[in-house]
Scaffold this motif. Structure first.
Motif, mmCIF file in Angstrom:
data_model
loop_
_atom_site.group_PDB
_atom_site.id
_atom_site.type_symbol
_atom_site.label_atom_id
_atom_site.label_comp_id
_atom_site.label_asym_id
_atom_site.label_seq_id
_atom_site.Cartn_x
_atom_site.Cartn_y
_atom_site.Cartn_z
ATOM 1 N N VAL A 147 0.840 -1.207 0.000
ATOM 2 C CA VAL A 147 0.000 0.000 0.000
ATOM 3 C C VAL A 147 0.871 1.251 0.000
ATOM 4 O O VAL A 147 0.621 2.200 -0.754
ATOM 5 C CB VAL A 147 -0.949 -0.003 1.213
ATOM 6 C CG1 VAL A 147 -1.650 1.355 1.348
ATOM 7 C CG2 VAL A 147 -1.987 -1.107 1.065
ATOM 8 N N LEU A 148 1.910 1.257 0.823
ATOM 9 C CA LEU A 148 2.790 2.428 0.879
ATOM 10 C C LEU A 148 3.477 2.667 -0.462
ATOM 11 O O LEU A 148 3.506 3.791 -0.964
ATOM 12 C CB LEU A 148 3.833 2.247 1.978
ATOM 13 C CG LEU A 148 3.321 2.250 3.416
ATOM 14 C CD1 LEU A 148 4.439 1.883 4.381
ATOM 15 C CD2 LEU A 148 2.726 3.611 3.781
ATOM 16 N N VAL A 244 10.074 6.006 0.176
ATOM 17 C CA VAL A 244 8.619 5.914 0.345
ATOM 18 C C VAL A 244 8.267 4.975 1.489
ATOM 19 O O VAL A 244 7.477 5.318 2.381
ATOM 20 C CB VAL A 244 7.957 5.433 -0.968
ATOM 21 C CG1 VAL A 244 6.497 5.056 -0.728
ATOM 22 C CG2 VAL A 244 8.048 6.518 -2.031
ATOM 23 N N MET A 245 8.834 3.773 1.483
ATOM 24 C CA MET A 245 8.446 2.782 2.484
ATOM 25 C C MET A 245 9.077 3.046 3.843
ATOM 26 O O MET A 245 8.454 2.793 4.879
ATOM 27 C CB MET A 245 8.776 1.381 1.984
ATOM 28 C CG MET A 245 7.918 0.958 0.793
ATOM 29 S SD MET A 245 7.940 -0.831 0.478
ATOM 30 C CE MET A 245 9.652 -1.063 -0.006
ATOM 31 N N ALA A 246 10.313 3.570 3.857
ATOM 32 C CA ALA A 246 10.934 3.890 5.147
ATOM 33 C C ALA A 246 10.171 5.014 5.842
ATOM 34 O O ALA A 246 9.863 4.926 7.036
ATOM 35 C CB ALA A 246 12.395 4.280 4.947
ATOM 36 N N ALA A 281 -4.636 -3.585 11.040
ATOM 37 C CA ALA A 281 -4.789 -2.148 11.273
ATOM 38 C C ALA A 281 -3.711 -1.343 10.553
ATOM 39 O O ALA A 281 -3.964 -0.219 10.092
ATOM 40 C CB ALA A 281 -4.765 -1.853 12.770
ATOM 41 N N SER A 282 -2.512 -1.905 10.445
ATOM 42 C CA SER A 282 -1.436 -1.164 9.777
ATOM 43 C C SER A 282 -1.696 -1.055 8.272
ATOM 44 O O SER A 282 -1.300 -0.072 7.644
ATOM 45 C CB SER A 282 -0.082 -1.822 10.049
ATOM 46 O OG SER A 282 0.011 -3.085 9.434
ATOM 47 N N ILE A 283 -2.334 -2.050 7.683
ATOM 48 C CA ILE A 283 -2.705 -1.965 6.265
ATOM 49 C C ILE A 283 -3.683 -0.816 6.060
ATOM 50 O O ILE A 283 -3.527 0.009 5.148
ATOM 51 C CB ILE A 283 -3.331 -3.282 5.779
ATOM 52 C CG1 ILE A 283 -2.331 -4.433 5.917
ATOM 53 C CG2 ILE A 283 -3.803 -3.159 4.343
ATOM 54 C CD1 ILE A 283 -2.918 -5.804 5.585
ATOM 55 N N LEU A 289 -2.950 7.032 5.054
ATOM 56 C CA LEU A 289 -1.923 7.989 4.642
ATOM 57 C C LEU A 289 -2.111 8.385 3.180
ATOM 58 O O LEU A 289 -1.975 9.555 2.814
ATOM 59 C CB LEU A 289 -0.531 7.394 4.838
ATOM 60 C CG LEU A 289 0.005 7.257 6.257
ATOM 61 C CD1 LEU A 289 1.405 6.650 6.222
ATOM 62 C CD2 LEU A 289 0.023 8.584 6.988
ATOM 63 N N VAL A 290 -2.405 7.408 2.333
ATOM 64 C CA VAL A 290 -2.594 7.690 0.910
ATOM 65 C C VAL A 290 -3.817 8.585 0.707
ATOM 66 O O VAL A 290 -3.752 9.603 0.002
ATOM 67 C CB VAL A 290 -2.744 6.384 0.110
ATOM 68 C CG1 VAL A 290 -3.022 6.681 -1.356
ATOM 69 C CG2 VAL A 290 -1.476 5.531 0.235
ATOM 70 N N ARG A 291 -4.916 8.230 1.311
ATOM 71 C CA ARG A 291 -6.151 9.004 1.123
ATOM 72 C C ARG A 291 -6.006 10.428 1.648
ATOM 73 O O ARG A 291 -6.405 11.388 0.977
ATOM 74 C CB ARG A 291 -7.306 8.294 1.830
ATOM 75 C CG ARG A 291 -7.800 7.058 1.107
ATOM 76 C CD ARG A 291 -8.846 6.325 1.924
ATOM 77 N NE ARG A 291 -9.582 5.356 1.108
ATOM 78 C CZ ARG A 291 -10.362 4.403 1.602
ATOM 79 N NH1 ARG A 291 -10.486 4.287 2.933
ATOM 80 N NH2 ARG A 291 -10.996 3.567 0.823
#
Length: 321
Positions: A147-148, A244-246, A281-283, A289-291
């Motif tokens: 997702v990130l 991005v992921m970090a 929950a983390s997903i 964050l994206v929205r």
């Protein structure tokens, strides 16, 4: 930027984001499926007549992508108002926000319900690692990472290149990203042939990825996100996925990265973020964050447009006085 151009840009951005939110990606006759067939045909012809070296891959990339970008530029000129539907349609086509949300929820829901087999199956739809042996934490970590990363590839990168180059810019980014996903693997078949696709995608993502990382940092645990970005991103294989992921993992306060199996081979990946183990929950938090990031980008674009409108008026009024 002229007043009308600023307002038009914001309107097109908002219309395309709304279309993506309401309609999602096409269920049948998706343009990217057709593009995949086109790219496969180009690859076969180039391999047969030119070879499989880096130059051949660069030629194949140009033949696969540039005619469509040229067509998009031409379509904008066929009528004075043509840029409206062409740009909105192309950005809508390039965005994958709703699709990303649907895939994320399809992983999070069974994971939360304890259906590990279904969660493994669904996460396998959006990641390239082997998922058959993942435990619940591994599934959640894979889903969160995806997702990130796809927040940049499917959303913010397209928005950035639309702002830079209109509908043709968004199309260029999406097609280049698609070819990277098809040809950019470091396998014997694509190590040389896919080199250009991978490098061009890296180049096009250079600025969007860092703006995505900054967006995640601003919307989450900012200090931790920036620290993880600074200390962890450089160790990641991808120069753009690393930041991005970090930053995203740091913003969420979750620990990602670590060992994963790709194409039957175990890879020891560097750590990403820090904090609790990933879960359903983390997903959903990554999707948040994206929205929220999309709303932030739209708000900033509207602010720039407002300034573009107000500044000449204020300057004119001052000069007249």
């Amino acid at each position: 930027m002229p007043i009308s151009a600023a307002a038009i840009l914001v309107t097109k951005l908002a219309a395309s984001v709304l279309a993506d939110r309401l309609l999602g990606e096409a269920r049948r006759f998706h343009p990217l499926v057709g593009f995949g067939h086109w790219a496969a045909a180009i690859e076969a012809v180039v391999r047969r007549h030119v070879g499989a070296q880096r130059a051949a891959g660069a030629l194949a990339w140009a033949l696969a992508v540039l005619p469509w970008v040229g067509l998009a530029l031409w379509l904008r000129t066929v009528h004075p108002w043509a840029h409206w539907p062409v740009d909105i349609a192309l950005l809508y086509f390039a965005l994958g926000g709703r699709s990303l949300a649907e895939h994320a929820e399809a992983i999070a829901a069974p994971l939360e319900a304890g259906d590990l087999a279904q969660a493994r199956s669904r996460v396998g739809w959006i990641v390239s690692r082997d998922t058959a042996a993942l435990d619940a934490t591994g599934v959640a970590a894979a889903g969160t990472e995806s997702v990130l990363e796809n927040g940049n590839d499917a959303v913010f990168g397209a928005l950035f290149w639309f702002i830079v180059g209109g509908g043709a810019g968004a199309l260029l980014f999406r097609l280049a990203n698609t070819l990277d996903a098809s040809w950019g693997y470091r396998t014997p078949r694509y190590l040389r042939f896919g080199w250009a696709a991978a490098r061009i995608d890296d180049l096009l993502n250079l600025l969007p990825a860092r703006l995505t990382a900054l967006t995640y940092a601003l919307l989450g645990r900012t200090r931790r996100a920036l620290a993880c970005w600074r200390s962890q991103a450089a160790a990641w294989d991808s120069p753009n996925a690393g930041p991005v992921m970090a930053a995203g993992a740091g913003a969420l306060g979750v620990a990602l990265g670590g060992p994963a199996i790709y194409h039957g081979r175990l890879e020891q990946r560097p750590p990403l973020g820090e904090g609790r183990a990933a879960d359903a929950a983390s997903i959903r938090a990554a999707l948040g964050l994206v929205r929220h990031g999309v709303l932030l980008w739209l708000a900033l674009a509207a602010l720039v447009a407002l300034v573009a409108v107000a500044l000449p008026l204020l300057t004119g009024a001052t000069g007249h006085a």
